[in-house]
Design an enzyme around this catalytic site. Structure first.
Site, PDB file in Angstrom:
ATOM      1  N   ASN A 212      -3.949  72.825  34.050  1.00 20.23           N
ATOM      2  CA  ASN A 212      -4.388  71.266  34.010  1.00 20.23           C
ATOM      3  C   ASN A 212      -5.233  71.200  32.681  1.00 20.23           C
ATOM      4  O   ASN A 212      -6.175  70.604  32.759  1.00 20.23           O
ATOM      5  CB  ASN A 212      -5.221  71.158  35.073  1.00 20.23           C
ATOM      6  N   ARG A 235     -13.533  69.233  36.987  1.00 18.44           N
ATOM      7  CA  ARG A 235     -13.478  70.324  35.983  1.00 18.44           C
ATOM      8  C   ARG A 235     -13.840  69.722  34.675  1.00 18.44           C
ATOM      9  O   ARG A 235     -12.903  68.610  34.341  1.00 18.44           O
ATOM     10  CB  ARG A 235     -12.774  71.589  36.126  1.00 18.44           C
ATOM     11  N   ASP A 259     -18.841  63.702  35.778  1.00 22.60           N
ATOM     12  CA  ASP A 259     -19.802  65.004  35.844  1.00 22.60           C
ATOM     13  C   ASP A 259     -19.358  65.781  35.900  1.00 22.60           C
ATOM     14  O   ASP A 259     -20.728  66.703  36.731  1.00 22.60           O
ATOM     15  CB  ASP A 259     -20.117  64.373  37.579  1.00 22.60           C
ATOM     16  N   GLU A 264     -20.865  72.380  30.395  1.00 20.52           N
ATOM     17  CA  GLU A 264     -21.944  72.648  31.316  1.00 20.52           C
ATOM     18  C   GLU A 264     -23.348  73.417  31.643  1.00 20.52           C
ATOM     19  O   GLU A 264     -23.754  73.501  31.920  1.00 20.52           O
ATOM     20  CB  GLU A 264     -21.571  71.417  32.466  1.00 20.52           C
ATOM     21  N   HIS A 296     -22.980  67.627  37.408  1.00 21.22           N
ATOM     22  CA  HIS A 296     -22.225  67.827  38.041  1.00 21.22           C
ATOM     23  C   HIS A 296     -22.995  67.538  39.340  1.00 21.22           C
ATOM     24  O   HIS A 296     -23.767  68.953  40.214  1.00 21.22           O
ATOM     25  CB  HIS A 296     -21.858  69.505  37.815  1.00 21.22           C
TER      26      HIS A 296
END
Ligand code: COI
Length: 331
Positions: A212, A235, A259, A264, A296
């Site tokens: 993905n 993700r 998010d 990150e 997140h």
């Protein structure tokens, strides 16, 4: 029996204390530090380790843990994309995660963000904060007028679909492994390309596994409707962020809520107030009226944190007893 937990945050302590009360025969040790090759020795003498982090569980880390005699690893979160499963297998690890701590928490956040984008609350709130109470030009769009494409119909995607139905939106969905009920409802399109062609807004609920990686990229964005709205609470690596920024710049992507962010780690859940972001892209995204950045937090509710702690510690105990908990990861 002893369980050692890494990365324990203050907000997890009430749930942990509650779990300890219910399990007085288990000795719990913990640290705020994350599991790394260096901190692995803190778990020495324990039967299982409980972890939560977004750093990679590399072969080096797992080896360090195995060397102090700990081969039971219970994650307090759902994503397992950061585990080197080849190494885990080779070293003889048992691994569990918490696949269902609160799908509602994540689904809800994604749909709150989608509705905020549609109703343009970010620019409206900014106007109100400056005492500008005029309506125009911050006119919104209605959820029920949107065709929303849901990619991934596992526990979280299905909750999102229920919320969308409540709003009266038209839902279309895609999943490599369709859900029978949704199939009977006729919600699935045949391909991602079909979903891209039809959706006014697209929200992702798939894991960050290699296949993905950058699912949303220059080519897939080109196949989407002009002015598409994108939401990613799953993700960061699902999106090529440069392609999304290009889409925002050209107007192909009208609004975007994220998010999660590929870069990150070390950025989210840190206080940057009064400091410059180390990453200019995040500064650029946060500054935009049509982009909502959250660090997140889709999972971050009292219910979810409680479940994450209780379920992971229960699984750690099961492994320590030589049992296989229902939430053991098969690999
Ligand atoms: C997960 O459960 O995988 C999340 O994304 C939440 C986060 C605490 C890692």
């Amino acid at each position: 029996m002893k369980i050692f937990a890494y990365g324990i945050r203050d907000d997890e302590k009430p749930a942990l204390e509650d779990w300890e009360k219910k399990n007085p025969d288990v000795t719990v040790g913990y640290t705020q530090e994350l599991l790394t090759p260096e901190t692995a020795q803190l778990a020495k003498g324990s039967d299982s380790a409980v972890v939560y982090q977004q750093l990679d569980y590399t072969k080096e880390t797992l080896t360090a843990l195995a060397e102090v005699g700990v081969k039971n690893l219970s994650l307090r979160n759902v994503g397992t994309d950061n585990i080197d499963f080849d190494a885990a297998k080779e070293l003889g690890f048992n691994v569990s995660n918490v696949p269902v701590y609160s799908p509602n928490a994540i689904a809800e956040h994604s749909m709150i963000q989608l509705s905020r984008l549609l109703r343009r609350t970010k620019p409206m709130d900014a106007k109100v904060a400056k005492h500008d109470l005029r309506w125009a030009p911050t006119i919104g769009r209605e959820m029920r007028m949107q065709t929303v494409g849901v990619i991934g119909t596992g526990n979280i995607g299905r909750k999102a679909i229920n919320i969308l139905k409540g709003f009266g939106a038209k839902v279309i969905a895609y999943d490599k492994f369709p859900n029978k009920e949704l199939q009977e409802e006729g919600l699935y399109v045949d391909s991602l390309d079909d979903l891209y062609a039809q959706a006014d807004a697209i929200s992702l609920y798939v894991p960050g596994v290699p296949e993905n990686h950058h699912l949303i990229n220059k080519d897939s964005i080109a196949k989407m409707k002009d002015g598409v709205v994108l939401v990613n609470v799953s993700r960061g690596n699902l999106m090529d962020i440069d392609a999304v920024i290009d889409g925002l710049n050209s107007g192909k992507v009208s609004d975007f809520a994220m998010d999660v962010y590929e870069e990150e780690v070390g950025l989210f859940n840190e206080d940057w107030s009064g400091k410059e972001f180390p990453d200019p892209k995040i500064a650029d995204l946060i500054a935009r009226d049509n982009v909502l950045v959250t660090p997140h937090i889709a999972f971050y509710t009292t219910k979810a944190v409680d479940e994450m702690v209780h379920q992971s510690f229960d699984a750690a105990v099961a492994f320590a007893k030589g049992e296989t908990p229902a939430i053991a990861v098969k690999f």
